[in-house]
Design an enzyme around this catalytic site. Structure first.
Site, PDB file in Angstrom:
ATOM      1  N   LYS A   1     -55.509 -22.847 -11.901  1.00 54.10           N
ATOM      2  CA  LYS A   1     -56.747 -23.503 -12.336  1.00 54.10           C
ATOM      3  C   LYS A   1     -56.581 -25.027 -12.445  1.00 54.10           C
ATOM      4  O   LYS A   1     -55.501 -25.562 -12.249  1.00 54.10           O
ATOM      5  CB  LYS A   1     -57.207 -22.894 -13.666  1.00 54.10           C
ATOM      6  CG  LYS A   1     -57.584 -21.419 -13.534  1.00 54.10           C
ATOM      7  CD  LYS A   1     -58.743 -21.225 -12.557  1.00 54.10           C
ATOM      8  CE  LYS A   1     -59.361 -19.839 -12.602  1.00 54.10           C
ATOM      9  NZ  LYS A   1     -58.616 -18.812 -11.860  1.00 54.10           N
TER      10      LYS A   1
HETATM   11  C1  LIG Z   1     -64.525 -16.668 -11.948  1.00 58.58           C
HETATM   12  C2  LIG Z   1     -63.375 -16.196 -12.788  1.00 58.58           C
HETATM   13  N1  LIG Z   1     -63.628 -15.595 -13.960  1.00 58.58           N
HETATM   14  C3  LIG Z   1     -62.643 -15.168 -14.754  1.00 58.58           C
HETATM   15  C4  LIG Z   1     -61.321 -15.317 -14.411  1.00 58.58           C
HETATM   16  C5  LIG Z   1     -60.242 -14.795 -15.305  1.00 58.58           C
HETATM   17  O1  LIG Z   1     -59.423 -15.806 -15.755  1.00 58.58           O
HETATM   18  P1  LIG Z   1     -57.997 -15.463 -16.403  1.00 58.58           P
HETATM   19  O2  LIG Z   1     -57.046 -15.250 -15.295  1.00 58.58           O
HETATM   20  O3  LIG Z   1     -57.672 -16.694 -17.213  1.00 58.58           O
HETATM   21  O4  LIG Z   1     -58.180 -14.263 -17.258  1.00 58.58           O
HETATM   22  C6  LIG Z   1     -61.005 -15.947 -13.213  1.00 58.58           C
HETATM   23  C7  LIG Z   1     -59.582 -16.126 -12.833  1.00 58.58           C
HETATM   24  O5  LIG Z   1     -59.155 -16.252 -11.753  1.00 58.58           O
HETATM   25  C8  LIG Z   1     -62.054 -16.398 -12.374  1.00 58.58           C
HETATM   26  O6  LIG Z   1     -61.787 -17.011 -11.208  1.00 58.58           O
END
Ligand SMILES: Cc1ncc(COP(=O)(O)O)c(C=O)c1O
Length: 390
Positions: free
Chosen positions: A191
């Site tokens: 990210k």
């Molecule tokens: C659009 C979206 N929502 C939610 C998430 C979930 O994030 P995390 O990996 O921090 O749980 C991601 C992660 O890649 C994402 O791209």
């Protein structure tokens, strides 16, 4: 033309590799030596700094954006019998969080120009059971928040924004994650800023963020993490059945320093985005649209579309060929109904969401990270030129 790969194997360009600098390495070492690795003062400091960056909302750090979404849905009162409308073009975590909250996900197709949830499609999916909207600011481009907030007001819906791609995003001068009741952020390794695994919930109301904090640490009463601190042992009370979603000081130690560089990283990604736009302009692929007027794109993903008829190569062959050139690429995303679990459980068919289906089957994400050097991005372009020249 040479058949050798654009890059040697030992310099494989890892997709989404984060830029990690000395300050966070020192802070992690200091945290390890301090004896306090878990949730503590560094997490509080990271929350404070994140809040300051986002302009004054309340924040609760958690261990992922998935956790942030789950807790936000629960704190919104969403549960069994409720429907939550989200986009057909997202990561599975968005939809899984709705299911974990006990509610039913309802998908809406995307606007092909923005790849974001289409407000007109949302309107069509409203039923008496609709309780919340869960828009995703895809790739860092803001959703049409005026239209979505208008729908939410008219139908008295909660709004939870998935800002996993969108820390720096703004829409009409307002920051992503501050429109709805909750904004959910990710600091996963690929990210815009990272903590390894990590997430943040942003909310306007004190009671909402308090509920997220309690639910995120077993349902223990406020500040239970302080129980082993230097103020003496503190009893806690379990007031509901919560989850183990807390962020550690070790993670916050990385995030605090990453946050200091969020704008310089953003500027570097914008530079790379503009470079790709210039260099790929004449090639037979579809490039992302420019950011809309009066918005700020977070430049999280640079996605091109490969139409086999125009490009002379299929999307999947293109992915393989980029890997052969030792360049890591991504797919964001196969549309949600392409996955068997959702098809079997909800009876969704990919063709019912034609825009998300088409994008999901033709999209490729190119490397876009502040860590990339000029040589790295030139290699990405050279590889694409070679593949499309036949
Ligand atoms: C659009 C979206 N929502 C939610 C998430 C979930 O994030 P995390 O990996 O921090 O749980 C991601 C992660 O890649 C994402 O791209």
């Amino acid at each position: 033309m040479s058949n050798s790969p654009v890059r040697p194997k030992d310099r494989f360009l890892v997709f989404g590799a984060p830029a990690i600098e000395d300050a966070e390495i020192q802070e992690v070492v200091a945290t390890l030596k301090s004896g306090w690795l878990g949730t503590g003062p560094k997490v509080s400091e990271f929350e404070k700094r994140f809040t300051a960056y986002k302009g004054g909302h309340l924040a609760a750090a958690v261990n992922s954006c998935t956790a942030a979404l789950h807790l936000s849905l629960l704190a919104s009162g969403v549960g069994p019998g409720d429907e939550v409308i989200t986009t057909a073009l997202t990561f599975c975590a968005t939809v899984n969080a709705i299911i974990h909250a006990g509610a039913t996900p309802v998908l809406a197709d995307v606007d092909p120009a923005t790849m974001n949830i289409d407000p007109e499609e949302v309107e069509k999916k409203i039923t008496p059971r609709t309780r919340a909207l869960l828009p995703v600011h895809f790739a860092g481009r803001p959703c049409e928040m005026d239209a979505l907030m208008d729908i939410a007001r008219r139908h008295r819906l909660k709004v939870i924004e998935d800002c996993a791609h969108a820390i720096e995003t703004e829409y009409h001068g307002q920051k992503a994650g501050t429109f709805g009741d909750f904004g959910c952020f990710s600091f996963y390794v690929t990210k815009n800023i990272v903590t390894g695994e990590g997430g943040m919930v942003l909310a306007k109301r004190e009671e909402d963020i308090a509920r997220v904090k309690v639910l995120g640490l077993h349902g223990m009463s406020k500040d239970a993490w302080k129980r082993f601190g230097d103020e003496g042992y503190k009893h806690y009370q379990v007031v509901e059945c919560g989850f183990k979603y807390n962020m550690m000081d070790l993670q916050a130690a990385i995030g605090m320093h990453q946050l200091e560089r969020i704008e310089s990283y953003w500027r570097r990604r914008r530079e790379i985005w503009e470079y790709y736009n210039r260099k790929l302009a004449g090639l037979p692929v579809t490039l992302p649209n420019d950011p809309a007027v009066d918005t700020r794109h977070a430049y999280h993903l640079y996605t091109i579309l490969i139409d086999e008829e125009k490009a002379g190569i299929s999307r999947d062959a293109f992915l393989d060929a980029m890997t052969t050139h030792n360049i890591g690429v991504g797919v964001h995303y196969l549309s949600i109904p392409e996955h068997p679990y959702y098809r079997d459980r909800f009876g969704w068919k990919p063709e019912e969401f034609p825009q998300a289906q088409r994008i999901g089957r033709s999209t490729v994400s190119l490397p876009l990270s502040a860590k990339l050097t000029d040589e790295d991005v030139a290699d990405v372009v050279s590889a694409i030129e070679r593949l499309l020249d036949g």
